[in-house]
Design a protein around this motif. Structure first.
Motif, PDB file in Angstrom:
ATOM      1  N   GLY A 145      19.763 -15.116 -15.538  1.00 52.29           N
ATOM      2  CA  GLY A 145      18.482 -14.850 -14.886  1.00 52.29           C
ATOM      3  C   GLY A 145      18.281 -15.590 -13.573  1.00 52.29           C
ATOM      4  N   LYS A 146      19.335 -16.214 -13.050  1.00 48.31           N
ATOM      5  CA  LYS A 146      19.226 -16.913 -11.767  1.00 48.31           C
ATOM      6  C   LYS A 146      19.189 -15.928 -10.597  1.00 48.31           C
ATOM      7  CE  LYS A 146      21.647 -21.037 -13.410  1.00 48.31           C
ATOM      8  NZ  LYS A 146      22.889 -21.829 -13.299  1.00 48.31           N
ATOM      9  N   ILE A 147      19.793 -14.757 -10.798  1.00 50.09           N
ATOM     10  CA  ILE A 147      19.758 -13.672  -9.820  1.00 50.09           C
ATOM     11  C   ILE A 147      19.061 -12.497 -10.484  1.00 50.09           C
ATOM     12  CG2 ILE A 147      21.146 -12.018  -8.504  1.00 50.09           C
ATOM     13  CD1 ILE A 147      23.253 -14.176  -8.164  1.00 50.09           C
ATOM     14  N   THR A 148      18.001 -11.994  -9.844  1.00 50.68           N
ATOM     15  CA  THR A 148      17.214 -10.902 -10.418  1.00 50.68           C
ATOM     16  C   THR A 148      17.992  -9.599 -10.450  1.00 50.68           C
ATOM     17  OG1 THR A 148      15.284 -11.959  -9.422  1.00 50.68           O
ATOM     18  CG2 THR A 148      14.998  -9.723 -10.248  1.00 50.68           C
ATOM     19  N   GLN A 149      18.609  -9.268  -9.327  1.00 54.13           N
ATOM     20  CA  GLN A 149      19.393  -8.036  -9.241  1.00 54.13           C
ATOM     21  C   GLN A 149      20.591  -8.266  -8.347  1.00 54.13           C
ATOM     22  OE1 GLN A 149      17.451  -4.175  -8.596  1.00 54.13           O
ATOM     23  NE2 GLN A 149      18.956  -3.773  -6.997  1.00 54.13           N
ATOM     24  N   LEU A 150      21.732  -7.782  -8.781  1.00 55.76           N
ATOM     25  CA  LEU A 150      22.967  -7.864  -8.015  1.00 55.76           C
ATOM     26  C   LEU A 150      23.435  -6.441  -7.752  1.00 55.76           C
ATOM     27  CD1 LEU A 150      25.389  -9.512  -6.876  1.00 55.76           C
ATOM     28  CD2 LEU A 150      26.407  -9.334  -9.159  1.00 55.76           C
ATOM     29  N   THR A 151      23.610  -6.099  -6.488  1.00 57.68           N
ATOM     30  CA  THR A 151      24.148  -4.793  -6.113  1.00 57.68           C
ATOM     31  C   THR A 151      25.460  -5.022  -5.397  1.00 57.68           C
ATOM     32  OG1 THR A 151      21.921  -3.902  -5.836  1.00 57.68           O
ATOM     33  CG2 THR A 151      23.724  -2.644  -4.861  1.00 57.68           C
ATOM     34  N   ILE A 152      26.521  -4.459  -5.925  1.00 59.54           N
ATOM     35  CA  ILE A 152      27.830  -4.527  -5.274  1.00 59.54           C
ATOM     36  C   ILE A 152      28.094  -3.146  -4.697  1.00 59.54           C
ATOM     37  CG2 ILE A 152      30.309  -4.838  -5.593  1.00 59.54           C
ATOM     38  CD1 ILE A 152      29.646  -6.817  -7.831  1.00 59.54           C
ATOM     39  N   THR A 153      28.333  -3.101  -3.401  1.00 61.11           N
ATOM     40  CA  THR A 153      28.625  -1.847  -2.717  1.00 61.11           C
ATOM     41  C   THR A 153      30.084  -1.863  -2.313  1.00 61.11           C
ATOM     42  OG1 THR A 153      26.363  -1.732  -1.879  1.00 61.11           O
ATOM     43  CG2 THR A 153      28.003  -0.348  -0.786  1.00 61.11           C
ATOM     44  N   ALA A 154      30.851  -0.914  -2.842  1.00 61.73           N
ATOM     45  CA  ALA A 154      32.270  -0.786  -2.512  1.00 61.73           C
ATOM     46  C   ALA A 154      32.416   0.384  -1.537  1.00 61.73           C
ATOM     47  CB  ALA A 154      33.082  -0.536  -3.776  1.00 61.73           C
ATOM     48  N   LEU A 155      33.130   0.140  -0.446  1.00 62.73           N
ATOM     49  CA  LEU A 155      33.291   1.138   0.607  1.00 62.73           C
ATOM     50  C   LEU A 155      34.748   1.467   0.824  1.00 62.73           C
ATOM     51  CD1 LEU A 155      31.129  -0.676   3.311  1.00 62.73           C
ATOM     52  CD2 LEU A 155      30.358   1.235   1.940  1.00 62.73           C
ATOM     53  N   ASN A 156      34.992   2.706   1.250  1.00 63.50           N
ATOM     54  CA  ASN A 156      36.278   3.064   1.830  1.00 63.50           C
ATOM     55  C   ASN A 156      35.995   3.955   3.032  1.00 63.50           C
ATOM     56  OD1 ASN A 156      35.954   5.751   0.947  1.00 63.50           O
ATOM     57  ND2 ASN A 156      37.147   5.420  -0.896  1.00 63.50           N
ATOM     58  N   ASP A 157      36.992   4.582   3.602  1.00 63.63           N
ATOM     59  CA  ASP A 157      36.782   5.384   4.807  1.00 63.63           C
ATOM     60  C   ASP A 157      35.909   6.605   4.576  1.00 63.63           C
ATOM     61  OD1 ASP A 157      38.343   3.640   6.223  1.00 63.63           O
ATOM     62  OD2 ASP A 157      40.164   4.853   6.098  1.00 63.63           O
ATOM     63  N   HIS A 158      35.816   7.064   3.329  1.00 61.53           N
ATOM     64  CA  HIS A 158      35.151   8.335   3.072  1.00 61.53           C
ATOM     65  C   HIS A 158      34.004   8.260   2.078  1.00 61.53           C
ATOM     66  CE1 HIS A 158      38.687   9.852   5.099  1.00 61.53           C
ATOM     67  NE2 HIS A 158      39.430   9.236   4.216  1.00 61.53           N
ATOM     68  N   ASP A 159      33.831   7.156   1.413  1.00 58.72           N
ATOM     69  CA  ASP A 159      32.873   7.130   0.317  1.00 58.72           C
ATOM     70  C   ASP A 159      32.283   5.731   0.146  1.00 58.72           C
ATOM     71  OD1 ASP A 159      31.440   8.263  -1.742  1.00 58.72           O
ATOM     72  OD2 ASP A 159      33.085   8.286  -3.171  1.00 58.72           O
ATOM     73  N   MET A 160      31.216   5.679  -0.648  1.00 57.25           N
ATOM     74  CA  MET A 160      30.554   4.422  -0.953  1.00 57.25           C
ATOM     75  C   MET A 160      30.081   4.503  -2.401  1.00 57.25           C
ATOM     76  SD  MET A 160      27.186   2.857   0.898  1.00 57.25           S
ATOM     77  CE  MET A 160      25.975   3.906   0.152  1.00 57.25           C
ATOM     78  N   LYS A 161      30.221   3.422  -3.128  1.00 60.34           N
ATOM     79  CA  LYS A 161      29.782   3.377  -4.524  1.00 60.34           C
ATOM     80  C   LYS A 161      28.995   2.091  -4.735  1.00 60.34           C
ATOM     81  CE  LYS A 161      29.963   4.679  -8.905  1.00 60.34           C
ATOM     82  NZ  LYS A 161      29.168   5.757  -9.391  1.00 60.34           N
ATOM     83  N   ASN A 162      27.776   2.224  -5.303  1.00 62.20           N
ATOM     84  CA  ASN A 162      26.937   1.075  -5.619  1.00 62.20           C
ATOM     85  C   ASN A 162      26.999   0.784  -7.109  1.00 62.20           C
ATOM     86  OD1 ASN A 162      25.847   0.438  -3.062  1.00 62.20           O
ATOM     87  ND2 ASN A 162      24.442   2.152  -3.219  1.00 62.20           N
ATOM     88  N   PHE A 163      27.124  -0.475  -7.443  1.00 64.18           N
ATOM     89  CA  PHE A 163      27.076  -0.945  -8.820  1.00 64.18           C
ATOM     90  C   PHE A 163      25.911  -1.935  -8.894  1.00 64.18           C
ATOM     91  CE2 PHE A 163      31.408   0.088  -7.721  1.00 64.18           C
ATOM     92  CZ  PHE A 163      31.813   0.896  -8.775  1.00 64.18           C
ATOM     93  N   VAL A 164      24.906  -1.616  -9.689  1.00 66.58           N
ATOM     94  CA  VAL A 164      23.702  -2.436  -9.770  1.00 66.58           C
ATOM     95  C   VAL A 164      23.643  -3.094 -11.140  1.00 66.58           C
ATOM     96  CG1 VAL A 164      21.184  -2.432  -9.626  1.00 66.58           C
ATOM     97  CG2 VAL A 164      22.509  -0.865  -8.197  1.00 66.58           C
ATOM     98  N   MET A 165      23.328  -4.400 -11.134  1.00 64.91           N
ATOM     99  CA  MET A 165      23.236  -5.122 -12.389  1.00 64.91           C
ATOM    100  C   MET A 165      22.009  -6.019 -12.380  1.00 64.91           C
ATOM    101  SD  MET A 165      25.938  -7.611 -14.243  1.00 64.91           S
ATOM    102  CE  MET A 165      26.227  -6.903 -15.825  1.00 64.91           C
ATOM    103  N   THR A 166      21.313  -6.021 -13.515  1.00 67.99           N
ATOM    104  CA  THR A 166      20.206  -6.939 -13.756  1.00 67.99           C
ATOM    105  C   THR A 166      20.503  -7.655 -15.067  1.00 67.99           C
ATOM    106  OG1 THR A 166      18.937  -5.309 -14.999  1.00 67.99           O
ATOM    107  CG2 THR A 166      18.561  -5.393 -12.615  1.00 67.99           C
ATOM    108  N   GLN A 167      19.681  -8.612 -15.418  1.00 62.94           N
ATOM    109  CA  GLN A 167      19.887  -9.320 -16.672  1.00 62.94           C
ATOM    110  C   GLN A 167      19.792  -8.350 -17.843  1.00 62.94           C
ATOM    111  OE1 GLN A 167      17.058 -12.437 -17.568  1.00 62.94           O
ATOM    112  NE2 GLN A 167      18.580 -13.590 -18.747  1.00 62.94           N
TER     113      GLN A 167
END
Length: 195
Positions: free
Chosen positions: A155-177
């Motif tokens: 619970g030290k971080i409310t929300q973590l969003t990891i955005t992975a990119l390449n030349d053609h696409d983007m993917k978001n991974f969102v995590m909360t407690q």
């Protein structure tokens, strides 16, 4: 004139990727002049004596008009990327160098909306250096992703969003407690996200 990002041309034959447009012949001759100047430069002779690769050119790209107003969703940007630094300055957001890892970063931050850019894999990908890419991925997991996951679970971080990119696409991974409690969600292998 149209130019290409350095990341688009890295590791490729540049002959068909040079700037195009009305003024492109002028820029092509500037490229040639710079290459001749660098070929004879003392720095390159010293590099050759040490067995290092020569610095044989520079790459021009960019241009355009700076917008009058830029806004950011972030209060602080953490990155060693020059372009990210420039965008932070242009949008009036505080910019800091990337710390050694998530543990050090967590000690330095106050609660706010932060953007952390971890782009060490990019160069390894551009130059198809799989061995170094795997080493960097392991270091990212050890120094950043595992500590960040623990911080979310605690619970030290409310929300973590990891955005992975390449030349053609983007993917978001969102995590909360709360999302860490979803034991019924099956973990997918990393390869399932590759395209």
């Amino acid at each position: 004139m149209q130019t290409r990002l350095l990341s688009e041309i890295a590791g490729k034959n540049i002959n068909n990727l040079l700037p195009v447009g009305e003024d492109s012949p002028i820029w092509h001759s500037i490229f040639n002049e710079i290459q001749m100047l660098l070929h004879e430069h003392q720095l390159n002779q010293e590099r050759a004596a040490r067995g290092e690769l020569a610095i044989n050119s520079i790459w021009f790209w960019g241009g355009g008009v700076m917008p009058r107003i830029m806004r950011s969703a972030y209060n602080q940007v953490w990155s060693d990327n020059t372009f990210a630094h420039a965008l932070a300055v242009a949008s009036g957001v505080t910019h800091c160098s990337l710390p050694q890892g998530a543990m050090v970063w967590q000690q330095a931050v106050e609660s706010d909306n932060h953007l952390v850019i971890l782009d060490t894999l990019q160069g390894k990908t551009l130059y198809r250096n799989i061995y170094e890419w795997r080493k960097c991925l392991y270091a990212l997991e050890h120094d950043w992703f595992t500590p960040l996951l623990e911080a979310v679970k605690q619970g030290k971080i409310t929300q973590l969003t990891i955005t992975a990119l390449n030349d053609h696409d983007m993917k978001n991974f969102v995590m909360t407690q709360r999302s860490s409690w979803k034991f019924w969600v099956r973990t997918k292998p990393l390869s399932s996200y590759a395209k």
